[in-house]
Design an enzyme around this catalytic site. Sequence first.
Site, PDB file in Angstrom:
ATOM      1  N   ASN A   9       8.500  -1.533  -4.252  1.00  0.00           N
ATOM      2  CA  ASN A   9       7.096  -1.911  -4.052  1.00  0.00           C
ATOM      3  C   ASN A   9       6.313  -1.439  -5.276  1.00  0.00           C
ATOM      4  O   ASN A   9       6.057  -0.254  -5.432  1.00  0.00           O
ATOM      5  CB  ASN A   9       6.579  -1.237  -2.765  1.00  0.00           C
ATOM      6  N   GLU A  98      -0.983   1.403   2.857  1.00  0.00           N
ATOM      7  CA  GLU A  98      -2.196   1.277   2.022  1.00  0.00           C
ATOM      8  C   GLU A  98      -3.069   0.111   2.486  1.00  0.00           C
ATOM      9  O   GLU A  98      -4.297   0.167   2.370  1.00  0.00           O
ATOM     10  CB  GLU A  98      -1.797   1.158   0.544  1.00  0.00           C
ATOM     11  N   GLU A 166       7.709   4.127   7.245  1.00  0.00           N
ATOM     12  CA  GLU A 166       7.129   4.895   6.137  1.00  0.00           C
ATOM     13  C   GLU A 166       6.068   5.845   6.682  1.00  0.00           C
ATOM     14  O   GLU A 166       4.919   5.440   6.898  1.00  0.00           O
ATOM     15  CB  GLU A 166       6.466   3.952   5.129  1.00  0.00           C
ATOM     16  N   SER A 210       8.275   8.589  -0.794  1.00  0.00           N
ATOM     17  CA  SER A 210       8.755   9.561  -1.777  1.00  0.00           C
ATOM     18  C   SER A 210      10.276   9.558  -1.960  1.00  0.00           C
ATOM     19  O   SER A 210      10.883  10.604  -2.186  1.00  0.00           O
ATOM     20  CB  SER A 210       8.259  10.971  -1.449  1.00  0.00           C
TER      21      SER A 210
HETATM   22  P1  PGA Z   1       6.391   6.009  -2.769  1.00  0.00           P
HETATM   23  O1  PGA Z   1       5.803   4.716  -2.005  1.00  0.00           O
HETATM   24  O2  PGA Z   1       7.860   5.762  -2.945  1.00  0.00           O
HETATM   25  O3  PGA Z   1       5.642   6.074  -4.061  1.00  0.00           O
HETATM   26  O4  PGA Z   1       6.141   7.188  -1.879  1.00  0.00           O
HETATM   27  C1  PGA Z   1       6.517   4.079  -0.989  1.00  0.00           C
HETATM   28  C2  PGA Z   1       5.736   2.912  -0.452  1.00  0.00           C
HETATM   29  O5  PGA Z   1       4.497   3.006  -0.356  1.00  0.00           O
HETATM   30  O6  PGA Z   1       6.298   1.854  -0.117  1.00  0.00           O
END
Ligand code: PGA
Length: 249
Positions: A9, A98, A166, A210
């Site tokens: 992503n 988000e 997530e 993460s």
């Molecule tokens: P990140 O984001 O790996 O930077 O924590 C994951 C995501 O939002 O899909």
Amino acid sequence: MRSLIFAANWKMHVGPPEAREYLRAFFAAGEIPHERGVWFFPPAVSLETVAQGIAGHRNVHAGAQDIYWEAKGAFTGATSGPLAKQAGARLTLIGHSERRHVFGETDEQTGKKVTAALAADLQPVLCVGETLAQREAGDTMTVVTRQLEAALGERDGRARVAIAYEPVWAIGTGRNATPQDAAEVHRAIRRWLKGHPTTATPFVILYGGSVNLKNAAELLAEPELDGVLVGGASLDPRGWAQLVRTAVA
Ligand code: PGA
């Protein structure tokens, strides 16, 4: 050999010329291991470039980061399922944390978007997950179930849906869920899906939050994980090429 999905992503990064350069560097690392799939979610402006750049790579697909639920019309700034499809998308994220927390997307809207994605022949990747306060209050499964119910509960037909678990507190924070915690939620999601014959099997359930080169092997050693959805650590093509080749016990 277990099949695994590695989903990148890119969020609001990587414009078209950068995407071309990225894919050149990524594919220069060699063929993608046979039983692994790679999904790229570039920003909408780079979707077509990515779709062209991955053409001919059997297990690599492009997807939109979001779609609007109307198919066309006067909706300035929005991208519909059919438009994403025209640009080369096979998949679309829906309800990314988000979208929910920065843009105020509601559970009800995620349901409309799942319907729109299926109508446009895009595979929805529904993102679910709890905030830190919700986890600490012991509400993880209540929240995740509510999100599943709202987006998929009313569905008819054998919808091919992937889920990305997530936890909001793990996204972009450097603090990943433990493999055991992630697996526990994945098991609960799988139980929920099995109880809803409206979704097709087999289910693909990804973990996101993460994930990086240091923790990917440990997370993926957990058989409940069918793959990972990765933000920050997918932005460097060489690092991502390495992550996609993570040796899993
Ligand atoms: P990140 O984001 O790996 O930077 O924590 C994951 C995501 O939002 O899909």
